[in-house]
Write a protein that holds these residues in place. Sequence first.
Motif, PDB file in Angstrom:
ATOM      1  N   GLU A   1       0.898  -0.915   0.007  1.00 37.07           N
ATOM      2  CA  GLU A   1      -0.443   0.293   0.022  1.00 37.07           C
ATOM      3  C   GLU A   1       0.937   0.844  -0.053  1.00 37.07           C
ATOM      4  N   ALA A   2       1.529   1.211   0.067  1.00 36.96           N
ATOM      5  CA  ALA A   2       3.333   2.089   0.456  1.00 36.96           C
ATOM      6  C   ALA A   2       3.951   2.703  -1.028  1.00 36.96           C
ATOM      7  N   GLU A   3       3.280   2.132  -2.147  1.00 33.12           N
ATOM      8  CA  GLU A   3       3.909   2.156  -3.108  1.00 33.12           C
ATOM      9  C   GLU A   3       2.263   2.170  -4.646  1.00 33.12           C
ATOM     10  N   HIS A   4       2.059   2.998  -5.261  1.00 28.34           N
ATOM     11  CA  HIS A   4       0.938   3.347  -5.745  1.00 28.34           C
ATOM     12  C   HIS A   4       0.546   2.209  -7.008  1.00 28.34           C
ATOM     13  N   ASN A   5       2.494   1.386  -8.159  1.00 22.05           N
ATOM     14  CA  ASN A   5       2.135   0.914  -8.679  1.00 22.05           C
ATOM     15  C   ASN A   5       1.739  -0.836  -7.848  1.00 22.05           C
ATOM     16  N   LEU A   6       2.342  -1.054  -6.713  1.00 23.74           N
ATOM     17  CA  LEU A   6       2.183  -2.563  -5.716  1.00 23.74           C
ATOM     18  C   LEU A   6       0.878  -2.164  -5.331  1.00 23.74           C
ATOM     19  N   SER A   7      -0.620  -1.196  -5.120  1.00 25.26           N
ATOM     20  CA  SER A   7      -1.362  -1.194  -4.663  1.00 25.26           C
ATOM     21  C   SER A   7      -2.390  -1.812  -5.617  1.00 25.26           C
ATOM     22  N   ARG A   8      -1.648  -1.202  -6.855  1.00 20.79           N
ATOM     23  CA  ARG A   8      -3.187  -0.518  -7.869  1.00 20.79           C
ATOM     24  C   ARG A   8      -2.746  -2.638  -8.444  1.00 20.79           C
TER      25      ARG A   8
ATOM     26  N   ILE B   1      -9.780  -2.005  -0.530  1.00 24.33           N
ATOM     27  CA  ILE B   1      -8.993  -1.471  -0.921  1.00 24.33           C
ATOM     28  C   ILE B   1      -8.736  -0.480  -0.324  1.00 24.33           C
ATOM     29  N   PRO B   2      -7.206  -0.308  -0.167  1.00 23.77           N
ATOM     30  CA  PRO B   2      -6.566   1.226   0.331  1.00 23.77           C
ATOM     31  C   PRO B   2      -7.706   2.579   0.239  1.00 23.77           C
ATOM     32  N   GLY B   3      -7.273   3.306   0.748  1.00 22.85           N
ATOM     33  CA  GLY B   3      -8.205   4.750   0.621  1.00 22.85           C
ATOM     34  C   GLY B   3      -7.506   5.114   0.019  1.00 22.85           C
ATOM     35  N   ARG B   4      -6.651   5.096  -0.449  1.00 22.59           N
ATOM     36  CA  ARG B   4      -5.749   6.067  -1.556  1.00 22.59           C
ATOM     37  C   ARG B   4      -6.241   6.090  -3.383  1.00 22.59           C
ATOM     38  N   GLU B   5      -7.033   4.554  -3.207  1.00 20.78           N
ATOM     39  CA  GLU B   5      -7.756   4.548  -4.802  1.00 20.78           C
ATOM     40  C   GLU B   5      -8.687   5.432  -4.541  1.00 20.78           C
ATOM     41  N   PHE B   6      -9.305   5.798  -3.273  1.00 20.51           N
ATOM     42  CA  PHE B   6     -10.338   6.579  -4.585  1.00 20.51           C
ATOM     43  C   PHE B   6     -10.239   8.172  -4.042  1.00 20.51           C
ATOM     44  N   TYR B   7      -8.761   8.544  -4.247  1.00 18.36           N
ATOM     45  CA  TYR B   7      -8.112   9.833  -5.149  1.00 18.36           C
ATOM     46  C   TYR B   7      -7.623   9.564  -5.931  1.00 18.36           C
ATOM     47  N   GLU B   8      -7.651   8.582  -7.022  1.00 19.28           N
ATOM     48  CA  GLU B   8      -6.594   8.291  -8.238  1.00 19.28           C
ATOM     49  C   GLU B   8      -8.103   8.987  -9.216  1.00 19.28           C
ATOM     50  N   SER B   9      -7.656   9.371 -10.135  1.00 15.54           N
ATOM     51  CA  SER B   9      -8.815   9.490 -10.888  1.00 15.54           C
ATOM     52  C   SER B   9      -9.202   8.971 -12.385  1.00 15.54           C
TER      53      SER B   9
ATOM     54  N   LEU C   1     -12.489  -0.443   2.793  1.00 12.50           N
ATOM     55  CA  LEU C   1     -11.348   0.938   2.730  1.00 12.50           C
ATOM     56  C   LEU C   1     -11.131  -0.133   4.403  1.00 12.50           C
ATOM     57  N   THR C   2      -9.367  -0.377   3.760  1.00 12.87           N
ATOM     58  CA  THR C   2      -8.788  -0.881   5.188  1.00 12.87           C
ATOM     59  C   THR C   2      -8.480  -0.195   5.678  1.00 12.87           C
ATOM     60  N   GLU C   3      -8.057  -0.962   6.931  1.00 12.54           N
ATOM     61  CA  GLU C   3      -8.060  -0.439   8.265  1.00 12.54           C
ATOM     62  C   GLU C   3      -6.979   0.669   7.950  1.00 12.54           C
ATOM     63  N   ARG C   4      -5.794   0.273   7.556  1.00  7.73           N
ATOM     64  CA  ARG C   4      -4.490   1.846   7.961  1.00  7.73           C
ATOM     65  C   ARG C   4      -5.036   2.840   6.926  1.00  7.73           C
ATOM     66  N   SER C   5      -6.825   2.713   5.819  1.00  8.63           N
ATOM     67  CA  SER C   5      -6.651   3.615   5.084  1.00  8.63           C
ATOM     68  C   SER C   5      -7.061   4.895   6.348  1.00  8.63           C
ATOM     69  N   LEU C   6      -6.778   6.647   5.651  1.00  7.52           N
ATOM     70  CA  LEU C   6      -6.904   7.755   6.161  1.00  7.52           C
ATOM     71  C   LEU C   6      -7.759   8.686   5.173  1.00  7.52           C
ATOM     72  N   ILE C   7      -9.055   9.124   5.525  1.00  2.00           N
ATOM     73  CA  ILE C   7      -9.384  10.034   4.527  1.00  2.00           C
ATOM     74  C   ILE C   7      -9.612  10.916   4.472  1.00  2.00           C
ATOM     75  N   ALA C   8      -8.232  11.767   4.168  1.00  5.39           N
ATOM     76  CA  ALA C   8      -7.219  13.399   4.353  1.00  5.39           C
ATOM     77  C   ALA C   8      -8.577  14.402   3.585  1.00  5.39           C
ATOM     78  N   ASP C   9      -9.429  13.686   2.328  1.00  5.66           N
ATOM     79  CA  ASP C   9      -9.853  14.237   1.914  1.00  5.66           C
ATOM     80  C   ASP C   9     -11.606  14.548   1.321  1.00  5.66           C
ATOM     81  N   PHE C  10     -12.130  14.171   1.870  1.00  8.16           N
ATOM     82  CA  PHE C  10     -13.866  13.363   2.085  1.00  8.16           C
ATOM     83  C   PHE C  10     -14.070  13.992   0.152  1.00  8.16           C
ATOM     84  N   ASP C  11     -14.518  15.216   0.557  1.00  5.81           N
ATOM     85  CA  ASP C  11     -14.794  15.875  -1.006  1.00  5.81           C
ATOM     86  C   ASP C  11     -14.361  14.863  -2.091  1.00  5.81           C
ATOM     87  N   VAL C  12     -12.815  14.761  -2.065  1.00  4.85           N
ATOM     88  CA  VAL C  12     -12.844  13.968  -3.716  1.00  4.85           C
ATOM     89  C   VAL C  12     -12.822  11.723  -3.557  1.00  4.85           C
TER      90      VAL C  12
END
Length: 201
Positions: free
Chosen positions: A101-108, A141-149, A173-184
């Motif tokens: 999850e720390a690397e986008h290409n591996l996470s995706r 699903i890692p939270g960061r995916e929800f910010y990817e266009s 959403l995985t336990e480590r997910s952080l929702i930093a921007d709720f709107d996006v």
Amino acid sequence: VHGDHGRQAAELVSRARQAHRRADIRRGVVLFSETINRQLLRDRHIRRLFETALQEGGIDFHWQPLFSNRGDVLAGFELLARWHDSELGDIYPDEFIPLAEAEHNLSRALVEHALDTAAAQIAQWQAQQRSLPLPYVAINIPGREFYESDFYDCVAGVLARHGIDGRRLVFELTERSLIADFDVAARTMARLNTLGIRIAM
């Protein structure tokens, strides 16, 4: 500590960062140590092995059954990633998932593998024309995916390729997910909802 952990500024800063990544707030101050260094080297090694395992089909999924509240009706399954490496043996998710999850290409790549695995099974269930309601499949699903266009397009593409109903999928959403921007995140979730996909937090 200068001298003990390095003599050059760059080396000291690097090792301070390594200690920081391993810090536990309950322990207060954390100093760099050989234990931290060994773990860092292992993390790097595992990350390289994991990338190869993904490319060569070495990551499997276990299907954990999920029952209704009454306990007698199978409602769905949760996909759980599992990895057995020929060199290191069983590597547990609590070790390799954070690294992925720390690397986008591996996470995706892991998310796409899970999506494809789930969709292929759902397509098989649909083809069997079961009279019983089809079970759903929950995918972490890692939270960061929800910010990817392109995440919505990725998911929509998998559904179209397998010809499956999005209502058969639940994204957790995985336990480590952080929702930093709720709107996006909310906009992405709303778009996924149009495909029938449910979101669990």
